[in-house]
Write a protein that holds these residues in place. Structure first.
Motif, PDB file in Angstrom:
ATOM      1  N   VAL A 137       0.841  -1.196   0.000  1.00  0.00           N
ATOM      2  CA  VAL A 137       0.000   0.000   0.000  1.00  0.00           C
ATOM      3  C   VAL A 137       0.881   1.252   0.000  1.00  0.00           C
ATOM      4  N   PRO A 138       0.350   2.410  -0.428  1.00  0.00           N
ATOM      5  CA  PRO A 138       1.110   3.652  -0.281  1.00  0.00           C
ATOM      6  C   PRO A 138       1.530   3.855   1.179  1.00  0.00           C
ATOM      7  N   GLY A 139       2.789   4.132   1.378  1.00  0.00           N
ATOM      8  CA  GLY A 139       3.327   4.234   2.732  1.00  0.00           C
ATOM      9  C   GLY A 139       3.790   2.916   3.301  1.00  0.00           C
ATOM     10  N   GLY A 140       3.545   1.820   2.568  1.00  0.00           N
ATOM     11  CA  GLY A 140       3.938   0.491   3.034  1.00  0.00           C
ATOM     12  C   GLY A 140       5.430   0.246   2.882  1.00  0.00           C
ATOM     13  N   GLN A 141       5.891  -0.810   3.541  1.00  0.00           N
ATOM     14  CA  GLN A 141       7.326  -1.098   3.596  1.00  0.00           C
ATOM     15  C   GLN A 141       7.741  -2.195   2.619  1.00  0.00           C
ATOM     16  N   ALA A 199      20.944   1.932  -3.722  1.00  0.00           N
ATOM     17  CA  ALA A 199      20.712   2.693  -4.949  1.00  0.00           C
ATOM     18  C   ALA A 199      19.762   1.961  -5.894  1.00  0.00           C
ATOM     19  N   LEU A 200      19.869   0.625  -5.951  1.00  0.00           N
ATOM     20  CA  LEU A 200      18.959  -0.158  -6.793  1.00  0.00           C
ATOM     21  C   LEU A 200      17.525  -0.024  -6.286  1.00  0.00           C
ATOM     22  N   MET A 201      17.333  -0.120  -4.991  1.00  0.00           N
ATOM     23  CA  MET A 201      15.985   0.036  -4.424  1.00  0.00           C
ATOM     24  C   MET A 201      15.421   1.413  -4.750  1.00  0.00           C
ATOM     25  N   GLU A 202      16.239   2.435  -4.610  1.00  0.00           N
ATOM     26  CA  GLU A 202      15.782   3.796  -4.889  1.00  0.00           C
ATOM     27  C   GLU A 202      15.469   3.986  -6.370  1.00  0.00           C
ATOM     28  N   SER A 203      16.183   3.294  -7.234  1.00  0.00           N
ATOM     29  CA  SER A 203      15.995   3.463  -8.683  1.00  0.00           C
ATOM     30  C   SER A 203      14.650   2.936  -9.169  1.00  0.00           C
ATOM     31  N   VAL A 204      14.016   2.028  -8.400  1.00  0.00           N
ATOM     32  CA  VAL A 204      12.692   1.530  -8.808  1.00  0.00           C
ATOM     33  C   VAL A 204      11.559   2.311  -8.143  1.00  0.00           C
ATOM     34  N   GLY A 205      11.917   3.329  -7.367  1.00  0.00           N
ATOM     35  CA  GLY A 205      10.900   4.174  -6.758  1.00  0.00           C
ATOM     36  C   GLY A 205      10.664   3.955  -5.277  1.00  0.00           C
ATOM     37  N   ILE A 206      11.461   3.127  -4.641  1.00  0.00           N
ATOM     38  CA  ILE A 206      11.331   2.920  -3.197  1.00  0.00           C
ATOM     39  C   ILE A 206      11.984   4.107  -2.485  1.00  0.00           C
ATOM     40  N   GLU A 207      11.274   4.685  -1.537  1.00  0.00           N
ATOM     41  CA  GLU A 207      11.740   5.895  -0.878  1.00  0.00           C
ATOM     42  C   GLU A 207      12.267   5.622   0.528  1.00  0.00           C
ATOM     43  N   ASN A 208      13.021   6.595   1.040  1.00  0.00           N
ATOM     44  CA  ASN A 208      13.488   6.579   2.435  1.00  0.00           C
ATOM     45  C   ASN A 208      14.187   5.262   2.788  1.00  0.00           C
ATOM     46  N   VAL A 209      15.046   4.796   1.910  1.00  0.00           N
ATOM     47  CA  VAL A 209      15.704   3.510   2.127  1.00  0.00           C
ATOM     48  C   VAL A 209      16.792   3.648   3.187  1.00  0.00           C
ATOM     49  N   GLY A 210      16.664   2.824   4.216  1.00  0.00           N
ATOM     50  CA  GLY A 210      17.679   2.756   5.254  1.00  0.00           C
ATOM     51  C   GLY A 210      18.340   1.386   5.244  1.00  0.00           C
ATOM     52  N   ALA A 211      19.628   1.339   5.566  1.00  0.00           N
ATOM     53  CA  ALA A 211      20.378   0.078   5.575  1.00  0.00           C
ATOM     54  C   ALA A 211      20.960  -0.146   6.965  1.00  0.00           C
ATOM     55  N   TYR A 212      20.635  -1.271   7.559  1.00  0.00           N
ATOM     56  CA  TYR A 212      21.092  -1.615   8.906  1.00  0.00           C
ATOM     57  C   TYR A 212      22.124  -2.727   8.823  1.00  0.00           C
ATOM     58  N   SER A 213      23.311  -2.461   9.337  1.00  0.00           N
ATOM     59  CA  SER A 213      24.389  -3.452   9.343  1.00  0.00           C
ATOM     60  C   SER A 213      24.226  -4.384  10.536  1.00  0.00           C
ATOM     61  N   LEU A 214      24.309  -5.685  10.286  1.00  0.00           N
ATOM     62  CA  LEU A 214      24.138  -6.683  11.344  1.00  0.00           C
ATOM     63  C   LEU A 214      25.348  -7.610  11.371  1.00  0.00           C
ATOM     64  N   THR A 219      25.424  -9.318   7.302  1.00  0.00           N
ATOM     65  CA  THR A 219      24.054  -9.216   6.795  1.00  0.00           C
ATOM     66  C   THR A 219      23.601  -7.766   6.881  1.00  0.00           C
ATOM     67  N   TYR A 220      22.767  -7.370   5.936  1.00  0.00           N
ATOM     68  CA  TYR A 220      22.158  -6.038   5.966  1.00  0.00           C
ATOM     69  C   TYR A 220      20.648  -6.159   5.838  1.00  0.00           C
ATOM     70  N   LEU A 221      19.955  -5.305   6.570  1.00  0.00           N
ATOM     71  CA  LEU A 221      18.523  -5.147   6.395  1.00  0.00           C
ATOM     72  C   LEU A 221      18.297  -3.810   5.702  1.00  0.00           C
ATOM     73  N   HIS A 222      17.699  -3.852   4.501  1.00  0.00           N
ATOM     74  CA  HIS A 222      17.318  -2.653   3.771  1.00  0.00           C
ATOM     75  C   HIS A 222      15.819  -2.460   3.926  1.00  0.00           C
ATOM     76  N   VAL A 223      15.423  -1.274   4.347  1.00  0.00           N
ATOM     77  CA  VAL A 223      14.007  -0.957   4.541  1.00  0.00           C
ATOM     78  C   VAL A 223      13.679   0.343   3.837  1.00  0.00           C
ATOM     79  N   GLY A 224      12.670   0.299   2.970  1.00  0.00           N
ATOM     80  CA  GLY A 224      12.194   1.506   2.310  1.00  0.00           C
ATOM     81  C   GLY A 224      10.679   1.514   2.265  1.00  0.00           C
ATOM     82  N   THR A 225      10.119   2.606   1.747  1.00  0.00           N
ATOM     83  CA  THR A 225       8.668   2.729   1.718  1.00  0.00           C
ATOM     84  C   THR A 225       8.177   3.113   0.311  1.00  0.00           C
ATOM     85  N   LYS A 226       6.905   2.796   0.071  1.00  0.00           N
ATOM     86  CA  LYS A 226       6.240   3.210  -1.157  1.00  0.00           C
ATOM     87  C   LYS A 226       5.718   4.620  -0.980  1.00  0.00           C
ATOM     88  N   LYS A 227       5.844   5.423  -2.002  1.00  0.00           N
ATOM     89  CA  LYS A 227       5.396   6.820  -1.920  1.00  0.00           C
ATOM     90  C   LYS A 227       3.950   6.882  -1.475  1.00  0.00           C
TER      91      LYS A 227
END
Length: 229
Positions: A137-141, A199-214, A219-227
């Motif tokens: 959904v819009p605003g979804g993760q 950058a790949l996530m952002e290029s398809v339109g995913i916004e506010n992408v954060g990357a958490y190093s574990l 391992t990394y957790l990438h989290v972004g949202t739909k506009k």
């Protein structure tokens, strides 16, 4: 090739994941679950769900949600379904055979779509991310939990030896297809660096992408949202 590899290791899949990651895979999934936000449909889609660990963890953590898991390997789904029944969750978690590049769901169906340790096995990662973006959904993760080759200077040499020498030898004692773990090492070492995947996530339109190093960047957790509309 991926289907053949993972269908042969299904009986030992969970054990090997825990054993070969020193049980860190459990910690990583739980971290991802804590970052989930359910605000509209109260629905979660677990893509490339394997035997359903992320699906089950999310259902436990958020009693009010419904979970759907999708994987293209039938053996994984069958094993996962048994785990769902053992956890008394069949009414809230359903697992289906399906393709990450052609998800059988309408647009704007889920609050959260996640993929744990699956996207490195998908050659067309862009299309997979576009599908994830479509069905939230819009605003979804959109969440990607994935192993990569650590850039930590002190840990890099140790990790290289573990991936390419220790891990395949250990796997030989427990798996009928130890070649799967040579593939695992190769897929991890060739996965994009965290900033490249962001950058790949952002290029398809995913916004506010954060990357958490574990775990030292293993391992990394990438989290972004739909506009939001």
């Amino acid at each position: 090739m991926v289907k053949e590899i993972f269908s042969t290791i299904t009986p030992r899949y969970d054990f090997l994941n825990h054993f070969l990651s020193l049980r860190q895979d459990i910690v990583w999934r739980r971290f991802a679950v804590k970052k989930m936000c359910f605000f509209q449909t109260k629905r979660f889609l677990d893509i490339a769900c394997g035997t359903g660990d992320l699906s089950i963890d999310a259902a436990r953590a958020y009693p009010g949600i419904r979970v759907t898991g999708v994987d293209f390997i039938r053996e994984m789904i069958d094993t996962g379904q048994k785990k769902v029944e053992e956890e008394h969750l069949p009414g809230r978690v359903r697992l289906l055979c399906g393709d990450a590049l052609h998800l059988p769901f309408r647009d704007n169906t889920f609050d959260v779509a996640a993929m744990a340790f699956g996207i490195r096995n998908i050659p067309d990662r862009r299309s997979a991310l576009e599908e994830m973006l479509r069905i939230v959904v819009p605003g979804g993760q959109v969440m990607i939990l994935e192993m990569t080759f650590t850039r930590n200077y002190l840990f890099k040499a140790i990790y290289n030896v573990y991936l390419n020498h220790i891990l395949p030898r250990l796997a030989k004692h427990f798996s009928s297809n130890p070649a799967a773990y040579h593939y695992l090492a190769d897929s991890i070492m060739n996965f994009p660096a965290p900033q490249e995947f962001t950058a790949l996530m952002e290029s398809v339109g995913i916004e506010n992408v954060g990357a958490y190093s574990l775990t030292f960047g293993v391992t990394y957790l990438h989290v972004g949202t739909k506009k939001a509309s």
